[in-house]
Write a protein that holds these residues in place. Structure first.
Motif, mmCIF file in Angstrom:
data_model
loop_
_atom_site.group_PDB
_atom_site.id
_atom_site.type_symbol
_atom_site.label_atom_id
_atom_site.label_comp_id
_atom_site.label_asym_id
_atom_site.label_seq_id
_atom_site.Cartn_x
_atom_site.Cartn_y
_atom_site.Cartn_z
ATOM 1 N N LEU A 1 -22.588 26.549 7.860
ATOM 2 C CA LEU A 1 -22.963 28.433 7.591
ATOM 3 C C LEU A 1 -21.284 27.829 9.021
ATOM 4 N N LEU A 2 -21.049 28.899 8.677
ATOM 5 C CA LEU A 2 -19.831 29.788 10.359
ATOM 6 C C LEU A 2 -20.636 29.722 10.645
ATOM 7 N N TYR A 3 -21.561 30.678 10.852
ATOM 8 C CA TYR A 3 -22.703 31.398 11.841
ATOM 9 C C TYR A 3 -23.682 31.321 11.572
ATOM 10 N N ALA A 4 -24.650 31.960 12.770
ATOM 11 C CA ALA A 4 -26.377 32.423 12.307
ATOM 12 C C ALA A 4 -26.851 33.095 13.361
ATOM 13 N N ARG A 5 -27.247 33.497 12.943
ATOM 14 C CA ARG A 5 -28.630 34.604 14.437
ATOM 15 C C ARG A 5 -29.975 34.484 13.874
ATOM 16 N N VAL A 6 -30.514 33.327 15.049
ATOM 17 C CA VAL A 6 -32.685 32.747 14.523
ATOM 18 C C VAL A 6 -32.722 33.645 16.056
ATOM 19 N N ASP A 7 -33.911 35.109 15.293
ATOM 20 C CA ASP A 7 -34.170 35.676 15.960
ATOM 21 C C ASP A 7 -35.696 35.656 16.394
ATOM 22 N N LEU A 8 -35.697 35.582 17.895
ATOM 23 C CA LEU A 8 -37.363 34.910 17.793
ATOM 24 C C LEU A 8 -38.027 35.350 18.709
ATOM 25 N N VAL A 9 -40.104 35.413 18.391
ATOM 26 C CA VAL A 9 -40.454 35.873 19.209
ATOM 27 C C VAL A 9 -41.588 34.723 19.847
ATOM 28 N N ASP A 10 -42.139 35.063 20.732
ATOM 29 C CA ASP A 10 -43.765 34.319 21.072
ATOM 30 C C ASP A 10 -44.839 34.778 20.126
ATOM 31 N N GLY A 11 -45.547 33.754 19.628
ATOM 32 C CA GLY A 11 -47.544 33.889 19.558
ATOM 33 C C GLY A 11 -47.721 34.007 20.776
ATOM 34 N N ASP A 12 -49.032 34.205 19.257
ATOM 35 C CA ASP A 12 -50.028 34.116 20.324
ATOM 36 C C ASP A 12 -50.201 33.141 21.475
ATOM 37 N N ASP A 13 -49.890 31.990 22.073
ATOM 38 C CA ASP A 13 -50.065 30.785 21.731
ATOM 39 C C ASP A 13 -48.791 30.715 22.762
ATOM 40 N N GLY A 14 -47.834 32.195 23.076
ATOM 41 C CA GLY A 14 -47.288 31.806 23.674
ATOM 42 C C GLY A 14 -45.707 30.892 22.987
ATOM 43 N N ARG A 15 -46.170 30.020 22.029
ATOM 44 C CA ARG A 15 -44.768 29.233 21.331
ATOM 45 C C ARG A 15 -44.050 30.293 21.172
ATOM 46 N N PRO A 16 -42.358 29.865 20.921
ATOM 47 C CA PRO A 16 -41.683 30.678 20.163
ATOM 48 C C PRO A 16 -41.933 30.530 18.259
ATOM 49 N N ARG A 17 -41.654 31.761 18.047
ATOM 50 C CA ARG A 17 -41.780 31.638 15.966
ATOM 51 C C ARG A 17 -39.804 32.719 15.806
ATOM 52 N N VAL A 18 -40.294 31.976 14.954
ATOM 53 C CA VAL A 18 -39.126 33.180 14.157
ATOM 54 C C VAL A 18 -39.987 34.399 13.996
#
Length: 290
Positions: A241-258
């Motif tokens: 992969l030349l480029y990539a963007r991973v968009d994350l949010v926090d779940g109810d447990d406070g841990r990041p999710r895609v």
């Protein structure tokens, strides 16, 4: 001298301006490449004349996904395409989230409703409906538990247009912590940013949204980098992969999710991170010279 095409789309009322494109063209030319911006569906472009075609702001692709992926296959047969056509085909359909989940990557819980399937929506929670092929929050909307009838009409409109609908719980942490975008280039972390919530309550699905409200610089946490790298490692076939963007949010447990894995035409936000411009130019020229 290597020749590089930065692939974009034609101007239109529903197409956002790519603020990075002219700046990146100039940076590549200054660094010794011969670079130009080319429209992906312009039949006059000789893709074989380039050493590398880098998909940048083809931001009209999501409503023409079959046509766009067919172009990617043709272009990839004529020159080196970044990212590769097989990645483009996989990533244009957000059912890839199920693949990531199957690989153990934490993702936002998602159900898919294909045309012809019974429309079953969540009870007792806020939820989001959007197309499985979409960008810039087009045809996405947020619903309360008492707005099921409106949400059903939304799903049926997507089905009428031939789209599979995605249904996700509304991630409440977006309202406080926002959504983080971790950028990678040449296989290495580049920079990160954070934006505020895109979907306001009561906003109709067919109203144009601001795709990146309140965008600011962000320093990713170790957990965010770990999840992002796990998502990239789970891309089928482990392609380069030349480029990539991973968009994350926090779940109810406070841990990041895609929330999304952007491998087709992610906005790089170089205007927010000008220090990354020479790095991007250098890595594009390196890729073109291979």
């Amino acid at each position: 001298m290597v020749r590089v095409a930065l692939v974009t789309c034609a101007d239109g009322p529903d197409v956002a301006e790519d603020r990075d494109l002219p700046v990146l063209v100039r940076a590549l030319n200054a660094a010794g490449a011969e670079a130009s911006a080319e429209v992906w569906d312009d039949g006059r472009v000789d893709w074989a004349g380039f050493d590398l075609a880098v998909i940048r702001s083809t931001w009209d692709y999501s409503w023409r996904a079959a046509e766009f992926t067919a172009w990617a296959e043709r272009c990839g047969a004529l020159t080196r395409l970044a990212n590769p056509a097989e990645v483009v085909r996989w990533n244009t359909d957000k059912r890839y989230l199920a693949d990531l989940a199957a690989a153990g990557v934490p993702v936002v819980e998602t159900r898919y409703l294909a045309p012809g399937e019974f429309v079953e929506l969540p009870d007792g929670i806020e939820f989001v409906v959007k197309p499985a092929s979409g960008a810039g929050a087009r045809f996405a909307a947020r619903y309360t538990p008492d707005e099921h009838d409106t949400a059903v009409r939304h799903v049926r409109r997507l089905h009428d247009d031939g789209f599979t609908a995605m249904v996700q719980p509304y991630v409440r942490a977006i309202d406080s912590g926002g959504e983080r975008a971790l950028q990678f280039f040449g296989g290495k972390p580049l920079h990160a940013s954070r934006k505020g919530p895109v979907l306001a309550p009561g906003t109709p699905y067919d109203r144009r949204k601001t795709a990146h409200p309140g965008l600011t610089d962000w320093t990713p946490t170790a957990d965010e980098l770990s999840v992002a790298e796990a998502a990239l490692s789970a891309v089928p076939g482990a392609p380069e992969l030349l480029y990539a963007r991973v968009d994350l949010v926090d779940g109810d447990d406070g841990r990041p999710r895609v929330m999304e894995l952007e491998l087709v035409e992610p906005n790089l936000f170089l205007w927010l991170h000008p220090e990354s411009l020479p790095v991007v130019a250098e890595r594009i020229i390196e890729a073109a010279g291979r």
